[in-house]
Scaffold this motif. Structure first.
Motif, PDB file in Angstrom:
ATOM      1  N   MET A 192      42.209  47.628  42.502  1.00  0.00           N
ATOM      2  CA  MET A 192      42.925  46.420  42.157  1.00  0.00           C
ATOM      3  C   MET A 192      41.958  45.427  41.545  1.00  0.00           C
ATOM      4  O   MET A 192      40.792  45.369  41.947  1.00  0.00           O
ATOM      5  CB  MET A 192      43.556  45.789  43.404  1.00  0.00           C
ATOM      6  CG  MET A 192      44.421  44.593  43.090  1.00  0.00           C
ATOM      7  SD  MET A 192      44.849  43.495  44.492  1.00  0.00           S
ATOM      8  CE  MET A 192      45.081  44.608  45.794  1.00  0.00           C
ATOM      9  N   VAL A 193      42.446  44.649  40.584  1.00  0.00           N
ATOM     10  CA  VAL A 193      41.738  43.455  40.143  1.00  0.00           C
ATOM     11  C   VAL A 193      42.709  42.296  40.317  1.00  0.00           C
ATOM     12  O   VAL A 193      43.882  42.405  39.967  1.00  0.00           O
ATOM     13  CB  VAL A 193      41.245  43.533  38.682  1.00  0.00           C
ATOM     14  CG1 VAL A 193      40.069  44.477  38.578  1.00  0.00           C
ATOM     15  CG2 VAL A 193      42.343  43.967  37.736  1.00  0.00           C
ATOM     16  N   ALA A 194      42.217  41.212  40.877  1.00  0.00           N
ATOM     17  CA  ALA A 194      43.094  40.074  41.139  1.00  0.00           C
ATOM     18  C   ALA A 194      42.281  38.790  41.097  1.00  0.00           C
ATOM     19  O   ALA A 194      41.104  38.789  41.462  1.00  0.00           O
ATOM     20  CB  ALA A 194      43.768  40.221  42.500  1.00  0.00           C
ATOM     21  N   GLY A 195      42.903  37.731  40.660  1.00  0.00           N
ATOM     22  CA  GLY A 195      42.227  36.439  40.630  1.00  0.00           C
ATOM     23  C   GLY A 195      43.096  35.405  39.967  1.00  0.00           C
ATOM     24  O   GLY A 195      44.282  35.635  39.727  1.00  0.00           O
ATOM     25  N   ARG A 196      42.509  34.288  39.674  1.00  0.00           N
ATOM     26  CA  ARG A 196      43.258  33.216  39.012  1.00  0.00           C
ATOM     27  C   ARG A 196      43.468  33.541  37.540  1.00  0.00           C
ATOM     28  O   ARG A 196      44.449  33.100  36.930  1.00  0.00           O
ATOM     29  CB  ARG A 196      42.482  31.901  39.105  1.00  0.00           C
ATOM     30  CG  ARG A 196      42.241  31.430  40.518  1.00  0.00           C
ATOM     31  CD  ARG A 196      43.436  30.627  41.036  1.00  0.00           C
ATOM     32  NE  ARG A 196      43.071  29.903  42.241  1.00  0.00           N
ATOM     33  CZ  ARG A 196      43.219  30.412  43.467  1.00  0.00           C
ATOM     34  NH1 ARG A 196      43.708  31.608  43.638  1.00  0.00           N
ATOM     35  NH2 ARG A 196      42.858  29.698  44.515  1.00  0.00           N
ATOM     36  N   ASN A 197      42.517  34.258  36.962  1.00  0.00           N
ATOM     37  CA  ASN A 197      42.578  34.584  35.540  1.00  0.00           C
ATOM     38  C   ASN A 197      42.396  36.075  35.345  1.00  0.00           C
ATOM     39  O   ASN A 197      41.882  36.773  36.204  1.00  0.00           O
ATOM     40  CB  ASN A 197      41.443  33.880  34.774  1.00  0.00           C
ATOM     41  CG  ASN A 197      41.542  32.379  34.874  1.00  0.00           C
ATOM     42  OD1 ASN A 197      42.486  31.770  34.401  1.00  0.00           O
ATOM     43  ND2 ASN A 197      40.563  31.779  35.525  1.00  0.00           N
ATOM     44  N   TRP A 198      42.802  36.526  34.181  1.00  0.00           N
ATOM     45  CA  TRP A 198      42.569  37.913  33.810  1.00  0.00           C
ATOM     46  C   TRP A 198      41.185  38.050  33.205  1.00  0.00           C
ATOM     47  O   TRP A 198      40.762  37.204  32.413  1.00  0.00           O
ATOM     48  CB  TRP A 198      43.607  38.360  32.797  1.00  0.00           C
ATOM     49  CG  TRP A 198      43.338  39.715  32.195  1.00  0.00           C
ATOM     50  CD1 TRP A 198      42.931  39.981  30.920  1.00  0.00           C
ATOM     51  CD2 TRP A 198      43.440  40.976  32.854  1.00  0.00           C
ATOM     52  NE1 TRP A 198      42.795  41.336  30.741  1.00  0.00           N
ATOM     53  CE2 TRP A 198      43.095  41.981  31.909  1.00  0.00           C
ATOM     54  CE3 TRP A 198      43.796  41.371  34.141  1.00  0.00           C
ATOM     55  CZ2 TRP A 198      43.103  43.331  32.227  1.00  0.00           C
ATOM     56  CZ3 TRP A 198      43.812  42.717  34.455  1.00  0.00           C
ATOM     57  CH2 TRP A 198      43.460  43.683  33.501  1.00  0.00           C
TER      58      TRP A 198
END
Lengths: 450, 490
Positions: A192-198
């Motif tokens: 998974m990649v997750a955060g406020r921005n791509w």
């Protein structure tokens, strides 16, 4: 509620405040009220075979109006159209319907209204995610792989106000791509990649890591017989176990009615390992710091300290029923679980494991014996057989059946120094804002049954 | 707000004004009203009412498919959503997993309504009083530490319009009664419920659906059963025959027949989340899924069953079809869209009308609807009489299965041993585990219509993004041989 590229969520907060401002005129004199909002403006892109399976957009905003007359109350949820006149009409209609219903209802002795004029504002928006552009990045970078996954991107918003002056607002921009890489025969790894921005770079790194992990399936699958084995639980596997405890485990009401899976812990009949410290710590996650009735949630709530029961999660209603102190969570559900780290370096995990199973992910957990916190479930994705500290082969999926009191009690050998922040990507209704921050765990013995 | 005649005219008028160069578009408007009433331990909980109306615009263009969902039903709002859906269709066309085409039934006209949908239900206070009566009846003993009685219902109207001229209006009322009692003594807790803690007695209809559930008059019985379980011995650990009553068969069917047969799962769509299937395309038409006694139908035609409808969410007319016939796997749970995708990979199947969405906020995917085991010829007494050593289980409480739908484990609220053809000792915490393929081949007897119950679950979850839909499972009691059963830790 359609997002613009300037500041999309300012319009929704203003919209909410218009509705709040209209309520005193809509409601009959003497009635109290609470208005809560939940909203999202989301791009969803679903991938299979590294190609787009389904792609689209959702604008969704709902408000719940609770009207209160003495100890009588009722609630009505409405989906907003985004047009202020239409939404004011909806609110007017809801007020009228609830106002007519209230006199017919019995009194509720457990009604608790938040009379403190608490206010909060948390706005963590970044540049609005460009769903189509992100989808192109994924297709391009994942070309040639059998990738399956879901991109969820856009702001998540919540708010609450009441007639005592409570006013909370919370919004966060979130981009999450939950994916897996596959080979034939249901051999796959998860990432998974997750955060406020791509970040295309972050995705590329995650993809490289998944590719590298997938290479373990170059080796023949190993069938492991049912039995008892040493196990290392990676953070994602730990998260699955902690999530199952959330099925009423921490709830004050479930504990008071003897239904909690942690009941033996609560009643002092069982104890976990002294290194097991579990907290609901909102500062580590994305969740709003208030519940749908406007109560401020406890920012840090220790649930288990040194292996012993510390605190339940207590709604205002349960607090009134049982005489407890409330913790500001009407659903009695943790939003940001944090498990303290240990001393084992993750890089040393397989060496410390010796001979046993390295479990990256678990699947479809449920209780086989809730009173003893006994859980059954499956291994999934990359499960590795380890000999003398070296991963030897991938394993076929296995069913386990084990008590949390054992896994996190006498059988817990070590927790890792490093922890992983795992974003909950579930979205059956609204997208979730829950998170779990957890280490991995070395377990001396775990039972596998099938 | 419900889709009144004037709202349907508004939708129709707005749809006529929509402008698009797309090859195909559809507009699916869903309006629902949910009501929840409950009583817990003598206290009425505050009623909750939900009103939700919105629209899903779906576009197929140049082989791509895209969607956009909005609650703004003005022409402007719908046009904005239509344009956005088309943008997604165009963006995905070059990178799509398949070449998508307009639905085969893009110009259907028709209607559906749940039985007795226009029959008014009693007012909230009357229903709260009914729940209060059953809740009070359960307060029979100091060892009863928690009890609750609830009634939920949903009134849903769905209007489907397409650029090809379809007009389909379907109206449903879904009713969900429940009662649950927890007993505690000496460190032991047991919970007993009416049809399961997740609303197994769910149906379409009105007052008759509440009556059929047995809610009225159940409070005392459920409480007595909870107390009986409290002091029952632990279920033994043994291999024996298993007689599963309908309120456990619901989950057995659901997890180890329904989900494995979903065609989009077989095509790999769910591999990141809900999983895949041990079923492969070559199996259809020849694979022995179960014994000769196993006949499983996709049946949207039983009026009171929870997931009955006349058209799926892509406009396909819904008909009954056998998925498993005399134990042989015949066809998947695959919609017309999935059938088209499968054909592109060289795999020909007949579709059923099972493209379903959780609401206006989600696009349709392959789902179960009503998935039933057809009745056999054995009475319950006969199935008990033929069993030397077995376990009768009622009411599912726990379910788990692997991501290929093979290795499962279930737990139930209630167990009762069968010894030498007679029901004997009640046991607590009955669990059993097995593998789907072997399990269904061990089916030794299927109950006759006297054992048949129309049940279901409001909470079938799947999809990315996630979708919870209602499904129905009508089934008789069934007898299986040689099953591994076990109980609690102590």
């Amino acid at each position: 509620m359609s997002a613009s590229t300037s500041h999309p969520t300012a319009t929704l907060q203003a919209h909410f405040d218009r509705l709040v401002g209209a309520l005193p005129d809509h409601c009959a004199a003497g009635l109290g009220w609470t208005l809560s909002l939940q909203a999202e403006s989301s791009d969803f892109v679903r991938f299979n075979h590294a190609a787009i399976r389904q792609a689209g957009h959702l604008d969704l905003a709902q408000v719940t109006l609770r009207l209160i007359d003495g100890q009588r109350h009722a609630a009505r949820t409405m989906t907003l159209t985004g047009r202020i006149d239409d939404d004011l009409d909806l609110l007017r209609g809801a007020s009228a319907e609830l106002g007519a219903l209230l006199p017919t209802l019995p009194e509720d002795p457990f009604l608790q209204v938040n009379v403190q004029a608490q206010t909060s504002l948390r706005r963590e928006c970044a540049v609005r995610a460009d769903g189509p552009a992100i989808a192109r990045d994924i297709v391009s970078l994942a070309h040639g792989h059998d990738l399956v996954g879901l991109l969820s991107a856009g702001p998540m918003l919540s708010g609450c106000a009441n007639h005592h002056g409570v006013h909370h607002w919370h919004e966060v921009e979130s981009v999450a791509f939950d994916f897996s890489l596959h080979r034939e025969g249901n051999r796959a790894v998860k990432a998974m990649v997750a955060g406020r921005n791509w970040s295309a770079d972050a995705f590329d790194r995650a993809l490289a890591g998944a590719r590298q992990q997938l290479s373990v399936f170059d080796r023949p699958m190993r069938k492991v017989d049912p039995g008892r084995y040493r196990v290392f639980l990676a953070p994602a596997a730990m998260r699955s176990l902690l999530d199952l405890i959330q099925w009423g485990g921490f709830s004050a009401k479930e504990q008071a009615t003897k239904r909690s899976s942690l009941q033996r812990l609560v009643d002092g009949q069982a104890q976990l390992h002294p290194s097991f410290n579990l907290t609901d710590d909102l500062a580590t996650g994305y969740a709003p710091a208030f519940d749908s009735l406007g109560h401020a949630r406890a920012m840090q709530l220790p649930l288990i300290r040194q292996g012993r029961h510390a605190q339940a999660i207590v709604s205002a209603r349960t607090a009134a029923e049982y005489g407890y102190a409330p913790t500001g969570a009407d659903d009695e559900h943790a939003m940001a679980l944090v498990l303290d780290a240990g001393d084992l370096a993750t890089a040393d995990a397989t060496r410390a494991l010796g001979d046993g199973l390295y479990l990256n992910n678990l699947w479809y957990l449920n209780y086989s014996d809730r009173a003893n916190a006994r859980i059954t479930g499956m291994t999934r994705f990359a499960t590795l057989w380890v000999e003398n500290g070296v991963p030897i082969a991938p394993c076929e999926p296995m069913r386990f059946d084990a008590s949390l009191f054992d896994l996190f009690g006498a059988e817990l050998e070590a927790l890792t120094r490093e922890r992983e922040l795992i974003v909950d990507t579930s979205n059956y209704g609204f997208r979730s804002s829950e998170t779990v921050l957890t280490p991995g765990a070395l377990i001396a013995a775990m039972d596998f049954t099938l | 707000m419900p889709i009144t005649l004037s709202l349907s005219e508004r939708i129709h008028t707005a749809a006529r004004q929509l402008q698009s160069h797309a090859e195909f578009w559809s507009l699916r408007v869903v309006s629902r009203r949910d009501t929840e009433l409950g009583v817990r331990s003598g206290v009425a909980e505050p009623p909750r009412i939900g009103a939700d109306t919105g629209a899903m615009l779906t576009v197929v263009d140049r082989g791509g498919i895209g969607y956009s969902a909005t609650a703004d039903l003005t022409t402007t709002g719908l046009q904005r959503a239509l344009d956005r859906a088309r943008a997604w269709a165009v963006a995905s066309a070059a990178h799509g997993v398949a070449h998508f085409v307009a639905p085969a039934h893009a110009d259907e006209h028709g209607e559906f309504a749940s039985p007795n949908i226009d029959q008014a239900l009693p007012d909230a206070r009357s229903l709260i009083d009914l729940l209060m009566t059953e809740d009070a009846a359960a307060a029979r003993d100091a060892r009863i530490v928690d009890r609750s009685a609830s009634l939920q219902w949903s009134e849903v109207e769905q209007y489907w319009i397409t650029s090809h001229g379809a007009r389909v209006l379907q109206r449903h009322r879904y009713v969900r009664p429940n009662l649950c009692v927890t007993a505690y003594a000496d460190g032991r807790t047991q919970t007993r419920s009416l049809g399961g803690q997740y609303n197994g007695y769910c149906r379409q209809g009105g007052l008759e659906a509440i009556a059929a559930s047995g809610l009225v008059g159940s409070g005392a019985r459920i409480a007595d059963e909870a107390l009986q379980l409290l002091h029952a011995p632990n279920c033994p650990t043994e291999r024996m025959d298993l007689l599963a009553m309908p309120d456990q068969m619901v989950l057995q069917i659901h997890e180890s027949i329904g989900h494995p047969l979903e065609l989009d799962r077989i095509l790999g769509d769910e591999r990141n989340f809900a999983g895949t299937s041990f079923v492969t395309p070559e199996m259809f038409g020849s694979y022995r899924y179960g014994s000769e006694l196993l006949n499983v139908s996709f049946d949207p035609t039983r009026p009171e069953q929870y997931a009955s409808y006349a058209y799926d969410d892509d406009g396909q007319p819904a008909r009954k079809a056998l998925l498993i016939e005399r134990g042989i796997l015949q066809r998947p749970l695959g919609s017309a869209a999935s059938e088209h995708r499968a054909a592109q990979t060289g795999f020909a199947v007949e579709p059923v009308a099972n493209a379903r969405a959780a609401g206006w906020q989600r696009p349709p995917i392959d789902r179960m609807a009503n998935l039933n085991i057809e009745p056999g010829t054995s009475t319950l007494d006969a199935m008990i009489a033929r069993t030397e050593r077995g376990l009768l289980v009622r009411t599912n409480v726990s379910w788990s299965i692997d991501d290929m739908r093979n290795k499962f484990q279930f737990g139930c609220e209630w167990g009762q041993l069968i010894e030498n053809g007679r029901l004997t000792t009640v046991v607590r915490n009955p669990n059993y585990r097995g593998r789907s393929a072997a399990f269904w081949r061990s089916l030794a007897a299927v109950g006759d219509p006297s054992t048949f119950e129309v049940l279901g679950t409001p909470y079938c979850g799947k999809g990315e993004p996630g979708q919870t839909v209602q499904v129905g499972h009508a089934t008789p009691a069934c007898l299986f041989t040689g099953i591994d059963v076990f109980g609690a830790a102590a």
